[in-house]
Design an enzyme around this catalytic site. Structure first.
Site, mmCIF file in Angstrom:
data_model
loop_
_atom_site.group_PDB
_atom_site.id
_atom_site.type_symbol
_atom_site.label_atom_id
_atom_site.label_comp_id
_atom_site.label_asym_id
_atom_site.label_seq_id
_atom_site.Cartn_x
_atom_site.Cartn_y
_atom_site.Cartn_z
ATOM 1 N N ASP A 67 -1.610 31.875 -12.577
ATOM 2 C CA ASP A 67 -1.829 32.572 -11.308
ATOM 3 C C ASP A 67 -3.070 31.968 -10.674
ATOM 4 O OD1 ASP A 67 0.164 34.171 -12.415
ATOM 5 O OD2 ASP A 67 -0.722 36.046 -11.705
ATOM 6 N N LYS A 99 1.897 35.867 -5.014
ATOM 7 C CA LYS A 99 1.370 37.085 -5.656
ATOM 8 C C LYS A 99 0.411 37.763 -4.695
ATOM 9 C CE LYS A 99 -1.887 38.478 -9.264
ATOM 10 N NZ LYS A 99 -2.577 38.172 -10.516
ATOM 11 N N LYS A 132 5.429 38.708 -6.390
ATOM 12 C CA LYS A 132 4.765 39.567 -7.376
ATOM 13 C C LYS A 132 3.825 40.501 -6.629
ATOM 14 C CE LYS A 132 1.248 39.385 -11.061
ATOM 15 N NZ LYS A 132 0.580 38.552 -12.091
HETATM 16 O O1 LIG Z 1 -4.072 40.884 -11.079
HETATM 17 C C1 LIG Z 1 -4.581 41.993 -11.051
HETATM 18 C C2 LIG Z 1 -3.911 43.220 -11.423
HETATM 19 O O2 LIG Z 1 -2.549 43.116 -11.301
HETATM 20 C C3 LIG Z 1 -4.571 44.408 -10.865
HETATM 21 O O3 LIG Z 1 -3.881 45.563 -11.123
HETATM 22 P P1 LIG Z 1 -4.598 46.991 -11.168
HETATM 23 O O4 LIG Z 1 -5.110 47.313 -9.804
HETATM 24 O O5 LIG Z 1 -3.497 47.924 -11.629
HETATM 25 O O6 LIG Z 1 -5.703 46.880 -12.183
#
Ligand SMILES: O=C[C@H](O)COP(=O)(O)O
Length: 227
Positions: free
Chosen positions: A96, A159, A187
């Protein structure tokens, strides 16, 4: 189609990238990944070796974050390439990378494109390359341009974001999917907490969800309650 808890678990990239978390958060990430068969995990770079060892032989791959000062800090293209190459050599599964968002906003589209292409060159097809665009920082038009550059750059996914700058909304999902037009997968990640939002994103065609361990576990619990 109805989303099951098991299917959702397999669509999750479990994330634990908040710098203030301790090593135990990486242990929790690995344990949850095994339990729910997360697609990937994203942890702290200094614990990638731990995650690789812990998840060897499981259904979960270990992903590498590239350009993590939001794509435009110390991470010049050659540094991103070095990071991506290093992670591929370590046996990691997916990458990523952050788009250079400042360059996008400054209409330096050629720079943005070459940045993605350079990383793609060291991430062989078969290993998904996702490009993070942090849509909460962009206008609708910029989201569209960003996604088109992701497609042109040869990545596999666009993403959303980290959640550090704001949540990924249904509108972001809609805009990314529309611009992607089936040419890259989408994503959604960052600040996704509600089951209704997850279900709607799934119905729209979102292919992967990036979530912290506790948030993913909560969605899985709610989906199980419905089964
Ligand atoms: O890449 C980062 C995460 O997908 C953030 O997810 P979160 O806000 O649930 O911690």
């Amino acid at each position: 189609m109805k989303l099951t808890a098991q299917e959702f678990g397999r669509m999750v990239d479990g994330a634990c990238i908040t710098a203030t978390m301790s090593f135990s958060s990486q242990v929790d990430l690995a344990e949850a990944a095994k339990k729910y068969e997360f697609k990937q995990v994203y942890g702290f770079a200094s614990y990638y070796d731990y995650l690789l060892k812990e998840l060897k032989g499981t259904k979960t791959g270990v992903g590498g974050g590239v350009g993590s000062s939001l794509g435009a800090g110390t991470e010049r293209t050659e540094v991103k390439v070095f990071e991506a190459q290093t992670y591929m050599n370590m046996g990691m599964d997916e990458i990523d990378m952050w788009m250079n968002i400042a360059a996008l906003k400054n209409s330096e589209f050629d720079y943005v494109l070459k940045d993605i292409q350079a990383v793609r060159n060291v991430v062989p097809k078969g290993h998904n390359l996702k490009v993070i665009i942090e849509p909460c920082t962009l206008t609708s038009e910029q989201i569209e341009t960003a996604v088109k550059l992701v497609v042109e750059g040869g990545a596999d996914f666009v993403k959303a974001g980290t959640g550090f700058l704001g949540a990924c909304t249904l509108e972001h999902a809609r805009l990314m999917l529309r611009a992607a037009d089936g040419n890259v997968k989408v994503k959604c990640s960052g600040g996704i907490r509600e089951l209704a939002v997850v279900k709607e994103m799934y119905d729209m065609g979102v292919a992967r969800f990036g979530m912290g361990v506790k948030s993913a576990e909560n969605i899985i619990r709610l989906l199980k309650e419905e089964e």
